[in-house]
Design a protein around this motif. Sequence first.
Motif, PDB file in Angstrom:
ATOM      1  N   SER A   1      39.998  38.505  42.298  1.00 52.94           N
ATOM      2  CA  SER A   1      41.106  38.994  43.122  1.00 52.94           C
ATOM      3  C   SER A   1      42.431  38.979  42.359  1.00 52.94           C
ATOM      4  CB  SER A   1      41.225  38.161  44.402  1.00 52.94           C
ATOM      5  OG  SER A   1      41.479  36.804  44.116  1.00 52.94           O
TER       6      SER A   1
ATOM      7  N   PRO B   1      44.444  43.904  50.826  1.00 53.65           N
ATOM      8  CA  PRO B   1      43.225  44.715  50.669  1.00 53.65           C
ATOM      9  C   PRO B   1      43.087  45.376  49.303  1.00 53.65           C
ATOM     10  CG  PRO B   1      44.817  45.824  52.090  1.00 53.65           C
ATOM     11  CD  PRO B   1      45.335  44.439  51.884  1.00 53.65           C
TER      12      PRO B   1
ATOM     13  N   TRP C   1      34.845  44.142  47.058  1.00 51.66           N
ATOM     14  CA  TRP C   1      34.889  43.736  48.468  1.00 51.66           C
ATOM     15  C   TRP C   1      33.495  43.815  49.070  1.00 51.66           C
ATOM     16  CZ3 TRP C   1      38.479  40.816  49.899  1.00 51.66           C
ATOM     17  CH2 TRP C   1      39.827  41.034  49.591  1.00 51.66           C
TER      18      TRP C   1
ATOM     19  N   PHE D   1      41.322  39.814  52.414  1.00 48.56           N
ATOM     20  CA  PHE D   1      41.115  41.241  52.665  1.00 48.56           C
ATOM     21  C   PHE D   1      42.141  41.770  53.665  1.00 48.56           C
ATOM     22  CE2 PHE D   1      39.086  44.567  55.282  1.00 48.56           C
ATOM     23  CZ  PHE D   1      38.917  45.536  54.304  1.00 48.56           C
TER      24      PHE D   1
END
Length: 531
Positions: A298, A348, A356, A344
């Motif tokens: 991430s 996002p 994802w 998320f």
Amino acid sequence: MKSLFSDYKFPNKFKFKNNLNSLITFFSIILFTTIFVLITSNFSPIINNNNLNPLEKGISIILLLSFIYSGLHCVGYLDHLIKSLTLYNNNLIFKLKLKTNTKSPPVSIIIPTLNEDPEMVRKTILKAKNVNYDNSKVTLIDSSTDRDIQNKTATMCNELDINYIYRDTLRGYKAGSINDAIEELKDDYQYILILDSDHRLKSSILHDLIPIMENDPDLTFIQTPQYFHKQPNDHLSIAYSFQQHIFYKHICRGLCVNGSSYICGTNVLIKLEHLNEIGGMDESCITEDIATSFIFHSNGYKSLYIDKVYAEGLAPPSLSAYYGQQMRWSYGTFQNTKKVLNKFIKEPKSLKSLQWWEYLILNGSWYFIGVGIFIWLLYPITVLLFNMKPLVLGYLNVPFYLFLIMIMSQTFTSFRERRYPLKELILAQGLFFSLFPVYTKAFVYGLLNKKLEFKVTPKKEVYKIQLKEILPQLTVIFLLIIAIIVGTYKVINGENTSTYPSIIFWASYSLIMLTIFMLYFYREDKNKYND
């Protein structure tokens, strides 16, 4: 959506493979969407069916939801399998090594321990010291609460001339141990290789992996497989070896193609600078490996999975050890899924769509499988014993057909790759079916935020599993037997002959799987260990 390999210096050669990756992903999306539409189209007719009472409607809807879940993970596995066979290329990865590599950046091989048998750990240390690399040092970080084990371990480390660090806290458990070891090591190392206390390294691991890491400053970690030898006449180790092979072969290769390789706890090489940049291993999750992987990805870091065995480990020695391990893994995954979902919602764009898909959908929902199996076990019982109107499946059997394709593909590839006999593959299915109480309990604990104590998976003899621990399996076996007898009697008397036979077959398959568990695993465990 690009293949992992497009990030490297082969743009023309792999243009076709990039397109193929997108095509496979598109096919998987279309397949699951079709399943979803077919199944959800039955919700309204069920709800509006005046011939069904509210309980029958509720049970039918729950069953349909379980079919959607089953279809999702069957499609996910097939997606990984196809990408593994068509796109993943170990040879290409090894071509990424520097052509001339005179550097040997310092590496610390970190072995976290908690009340582990010193003699077992000694064998691991000796293998780690024997790696074919001239700039590595073994560090053992000991969190043992047993003073006798601690003293023996400290003495052994001194004899073997390795770094020994003792921590008198269990903060963060394994993640905390690794972080404390890194703090003690200061800035003396560029890489760490995390190694469980039972995994014996092959000498070539750093010689092979370090040049790949050095060739790409953006590459953060390389994960390699966990491999477990099958012990002769030990059904648990045989089934466990097969289960781990399923994950560490095509699923991990598919994850790599999708840019989402996971840290898997051991046999992983990590660039220390990048680990420090994210604040170290994630101590807030009981499965620190998947949680830290998510933080890396991430934040835009890159990862690789290399499908080459560099270490061999020990399977759990008993059912109680195995169930404890599976409980910890499933509970930790539920913990991490909450973080993934929160990320998320808030950010996002922090991951690519395929990442994802892996973290939030496939990994995030996998351990719901315990609830899914529980539903599949109870459904034929409720229909046959309580005169519920069965759901007429018809084309709703699509997830079941996919399930059969998945099992057959696992069977074929496992036989081709490791020569697993069919009997061993069936045994592994029986063991898997027995996990429904473990995974369901983990789900409830995660839902209620109930704390689960961290326990290291025992590597040596432990007490045999107690009868009370398998009461859910025994109860379901008893109910399935009664349901099959009652259902057969109804069919003989001409009742619902169009649907009851398939329901009886459903119940019989479930009974066979749980009976295999009792005859092969529980009985073996009972005979293996004495109170």
